[in-house]
Design a protein around this motif. Structure first.
Motif, PDB file in Angstrom:
ATOM      1  N   UNK A 208       0.804  -1.220   0.000  1.00 56.41           N
ATOM      2  CA  UNK A 208       0.000   0.000   0.000  1.00 56.41           C
ATOM      3  C   UNK A 208       0.838   1.272   0.000  1.00 56.41           C
ATOM      4  N   UNK A 209       2.053   1.226   0.495  1.00 56.62           N
ATOM      5  CA  UNK A 209       2.917   2.409   0.441  1.00 56.62           C
ATOM      6  C   UNK A 209       3.239   2.771  -1.008  1.00 56.62           C
ATOM      7  N   UNK A 210       3.520   1.762  -1.821  1.00 54.97           N
ATOM      8  CA  UNK A 210       3.808   1.993  -3.240  1.00 54.97           C
ATOM      9  C   UNK A 210       2.536   2.411  -3.972  1.00 54.97           C
ATOM     10  N   UNK A 211       1.415   1.779  -3.648  1.00 55.40           N
ATOM     11  CA  UNK A 211       0.143   2.140  -4.282  1.00 55.40           C
ATOM     12  C   UNK A 211      -0.195   3.600  -3.996  1.00 55.40           C
ATOM     13  N   UNK A 212      -0.002   4.016  -2.751  1.00 53.63           N
ATOM     14  CA  UNK A 212      -0.273   5.410  -2.381  1.00 53.63           C
ATOM     15  C   UNK A 212       0.567   6.369  -3.224  1.00 53.63           C
ATOM     16  N   UNK A 213       1.851   6.047  -3.397  1.00 55.53           N
ATOM     17  CA  UNK A 213       2.736   6.903  -4.186  1.00 55.53           C
ATOM     18  C   UNK A 213       2.328   6.921  -5.650  1.00 55.53           C
ATOM     19  N   UNK A 214       1.928   5.764  -6.190  1.00 56.44           N
ATOM     20  CA  UNK A 214       1.507   5.689  -7.589  1.00 56.44           C
ATOM     21  C   UNK A 214       0.237   6.495  -7.833  1.00 56.44           C
ATOM     22  N   UNK A 215      -0.706   6.412  -6.908  1.00 56.27           N
ATOM     23  CA  UNK A 215      -1.968   7.141  -7.066  1.00 56.27           C
ATOM     24  C   UNK A 215      -1.726   8.646  -6.940  1.00 56.27           C
TER      25      UNK A 215
ATOM     26  N   UNK B 240      -8.146   1.721  -8.620  1.00 57.85           N
ATOM     27  CA  UNK B 240      -8.448   2.768  -7.641  1.00 57.85           C
ATOM     28  C   UNK B 240      -9.607   2.353  -6.750  1.00 57.85           C
ATOM     29  N   UNK B 241     -10.623   1.772  -7.353  1.00 60.58           N
ATOM     30  CA  UNK B 241     -11.785   1.338  -6.566  1.00 60.58           C
ATOM     31  C   UNK B 241     -11.428   0.207  -5.611  1.00 60.58           C
ATOM     32  N   UNK B 242     -10.502  -0.659  -6.029  1.00 56.16           N
ATOM     33  CA  UNK B 242     -10.140  -1.795  -5.174  1.00 56.16           C
ATOM     34  C   UNK B 242      -9.375  -1.357  -3.936  1.00 56.16           C
ATOM     35  N   UNK B 243      -8.718  -0.203  -4.002  1.00 59.27           N
ATOM     36  CA  UNK B 243      -7.925   0.277  -2.861  1.00 59.27           C
ATOM     37  C   UNK B 243      -8.712   1.294  -2.025  1.00 59.27           C
ATOM     38  N   UNK B 244      -9.936   1.595  -2.430  1.00 50.73           N
ATOM     39  CA  UNK B 244     -10.691   2.674  -1.814  1.00 50.73           C
ATOM     40  C   UNK B 244     -11.069   2.387  -0.364  1.00 50.73           C
ATOM     41  N   UNK B 245     -11.286   1.129  -0.041  1.00 49.60           N
ATOM     42  CA  UNK B 245     -11.639   0.781   1.340  1.00 49.60           C
ATOM     43  C   UNK B 245     -10.389   0.825   2.215  1.00 49.60           C
ATOM     44  N   UNK B 246     -10.402   1.591   3.313  1.00 53.48           N
ATOM     45  CA  UNK B 246      -9.194   1.713   4.147  1.00 53.48           C
ATOM     46  C   UNK B 246      -8.750   0.373   4.728  1.00 53.48           C
ATOM     47  N   UNK B 247      -7.438   0.198   4.785  1.00 50.53           N
ATOM     48  CA  UNK B 247      -6.856  -0.985   5.400  1.00 50.53           C
ATOM     49  C   UNK B 247      -6.623  -0.699   6.884  1.00 50.53           C
ATOM     50  N   UNK B 248      -7.229  -1.473   7.783  1.00 51.30           N
ATOM     51  CA  UNK B 248      -7.096  -1.171   9.222  1.00 51.30           C
ATOM     52  C   UNK B 248      -5.671  -1.258   9.723  1.00 51.30           C
ATOM     53  N   UNK B 249      -4.828  -2.041   9.053  1.00 51.71           N
ATOM     54  CA  UNK B 249      -3.443  -2.198   9.512  1.00 51.71           C
ATOM     55  C   UNK B 249      -2.518  -1.111   8.970  1.00 51.71           C
ATOM     56  N   UNK B 250      -2.870  -0.541   7.821  1.00 59.30           N
ATOM     57  CA  UNK B 250      -1.980   0.440   7.189  1.00 59.30           C
ATOM     58  C   UNK B 250      -2.431   1.872   7.442  1.00 59.30           C
ATOM     59  N   UNK B 251      -3.727   2.081   7.569  1.00 61.99           N
ATOM     60  CA  UNK B 251      -4.226   3.441   7.784  1.00 61.99           C
ATOM     61  C   UNK B 251      -5.005   3.964   6.593  1.00 61.99           C
TER      62      UNK B 251
END
Length: 495
Positions: free
Chosen positions: A206-213, A242-253
């Motif tokens: 998710x850190x890389x996904x956040x940077x890519x988005x 984008x839609x697949x990552x839209x729900x927050x991950x409780x472990x990552x924030x």
């Protein structure tokens, strides 16, 4: 252009410095997103190196030009200490004047590209750190100078360490809005499909996904996004990712979900036809996530910075509702209880964050504009009294609430009678006295629908001394207000 200020962390000797660095980074990201909340603003990100001592970073005024030139010549000569020299260079490039000095050196960018593409992993990482510092520069000359390195940054988006991929992505994200020339080069080099592949391959990181988005968002905020960038993005798998990552991950924030929500917002803003996003289920996804957040907040579970996710979600829903056909509305938002969520958000933020309350009321307006079912649910769920209580609030909130109530009144005469019974007439008597012309005009429009709906409503308005209010409005400086007041008096009250 709004820019994120550079982070200056001097207290590198303390044991908790890494935690402080992470906190400062998140604070800056929060400030960035808050700036985005009210405007689409291009911004830059500067990642801190959490693995190094920051106590000896030179102040801008402490760095001498000859020091950098000397570093540059040492790097040209190679040798066993090139890793140390590259690390020193990345620190030196915090200074904007040093950045200009560096790119003026002959073959300076080719030197960095050589380290970036070499076999030494440490040198590769330090080289990309140097490029990242350059990408954050306030000088417009820097971004074009970095173009020889961008094909390699795109190549390294997948298969590298998280830290390396993040640096590549944020560097590209900083560079792409700098000028049309830079953006055109990056598009020609295939930045959009590269970002799509990166998110697909790294979807669990998710850190890389956040940077890519973030980088996708930077592209979407350009002036030509609707003509050039948006069609290219829609032709890839990016929207579904984008839609697949839209729900927050409780472990990552919340951070990746927040970036995705803003990216979807920019995407909807740059599209004249939202059918592609509607077909992917964007509207039910965003609305159901808002319902989940609203439900958690009603139980007292409010996550820190949750408003930075709520705002783009509301904007996505509001924009998509305006593109959604009346026939598809009920299938897109199947739960009529969504109006309850919007009212709850409105109530939750009206005192502390009026801008978010206004966004909630705007979505409620778009939702009720063409749907009798959602108007009916406002009455059935007893939500109207809460809306009426908010009419004294300004900052555009009462304007939107009046529009919502007007939507309800317009649908059916029986709705008008119910609105009157719930106390809307006395509230309108108060709003008719306000100085805001838009509020008074809207109040007259709503009053007209109530008065013509039933003789009992008319009689109740007269009993509440409504005639004197309308008579006074006949002398208002706004001719539209005078006209409406006179028409109500002559055609429906005095007759």
């Amino acid at each position: 252009m709004w820019r994120l200020n550079k982070v200056r962390h001097k207290d590198g000797c303390h044991g908790n410095s890494l935690d402080e660095l992470r906190i400062k980074r998140r604070e800056h990201e929060t400030a960035l997103r808050r700036a985005r909340r009210d405007n689409q603003l291009v911004s830059k990100r500067l990642l801190l190196n959490e693995d190094e001592d920051h106590s000896d970073i030179p102040m801008e005024s402490d760095f001498e030009e000859q020091d950098l030139v000397s570093l540059f010549h040492k790097l040209q000569q190679g040798g066993a200490e090139r890793e140390v020299h590259l690390k020193a260079l990345s620190k030196a490039l915090h200074d904007p004047s040093a950045q200009l000095t560096f790119i003026k050196q002959e073959n300076s960018m080719h030197l960095l590209v050589g380290f970036l593409t070499g076999s030494n992993a440490t040198c590769r990482l330090q080289a990309v750190r140097c490029l990242h510092e350059l990408s954050h520069s306030p000088h417009t000359k820097i971004a074009p100078a970095c173009l020889p390195a961008t094909p390699y940054l795109l190549t390294y988006l997948s298969g590298q360490s998280t830290k390396f991929s993040e640096l590549c992505l944020y560097t590209l994200g900083n560079l792409c809005p700098e000028s049309d020339v830079v953006k055109e080069k990056l598009l020609a080099q295939g930045i959009i499909p590269a970002l799509a592949n990166c998110i697909e391959n790294q979807r669990h990181n998710l850190a890389v996904v956040e940077a890519a988005v973030f980088t996708v968002s930077q592209l979407l905020q350009g002036k030509d996004a609707s003509q050039k960038i948006t069609p290219m993005i829609l032709a890839t798998s990016l929207p579904s990712h984008l839609l697949s990552v839209l729900t927050p991950d409780p472990n990552f924030g919340l951070a990746p979900a927040i970036e995705c929500a803003w990216c979807l917002h920019y995407l909807t803003c740059s599209m004249e036809d939202s059918r592609v996003l509607l077909s992917l289920g964007t509207l039910p996804k965003c609305s159901s996530l808002l319902m989940s957040i609203g439900g958690a907040m009603s139980e007292g579970n409010k996550e820190d910075r949750i408003e930075l996710l709520i705002c783009p979600l509301l904007r996505c829903v509001g924009n998509l509702l305006s593109s959604c056909s009346v026939e598809d509305l009920n299938s897109q938002i199947g739960d009529v209880g969504f109006v309850g969520t919007l009212c709850a958000l409105l109530q939750a933020f009206v005192q502390t964050q009026p801008a978010l309350a206004r966004e909630s009321a705007w979505v409620l307006n778009n939702l009720t504009a063409h749907s009798s079912a959602f108007c009916s649910s406002l009455l059935d769920l007893n939500l109207v009294p809460g809306l009426i209580q908010l009419l004294p609030f300004s900052r555009g909130i009462n304007t939107m609430i009046l529009r919502v109530l007007a939507n309800v009144a317009y649908k059916k005469q029986e709705f008008c009678v119910q609105l009157a019974q719930l106390g809307l007439l006395s509230a309108l008597c108060a709003t008719l006295k306000m100085a805001d012309r838009a509020i008074v005009t809207l109040s007259l429009d709503v009053l007209f629908m109530l008065v013509v709906s039933s003789p009992q409503v008319t009689a109740e308005f007269v009993r509440q001394d409504g005639l004197s209010l309308l008579e006074a409005l006949q002398y208002n400086s706004d001719w539209k207000i005078r006209q409406r007041a006179a028409y109500l008096l002559e055609k429906h009250l005095l007759s």
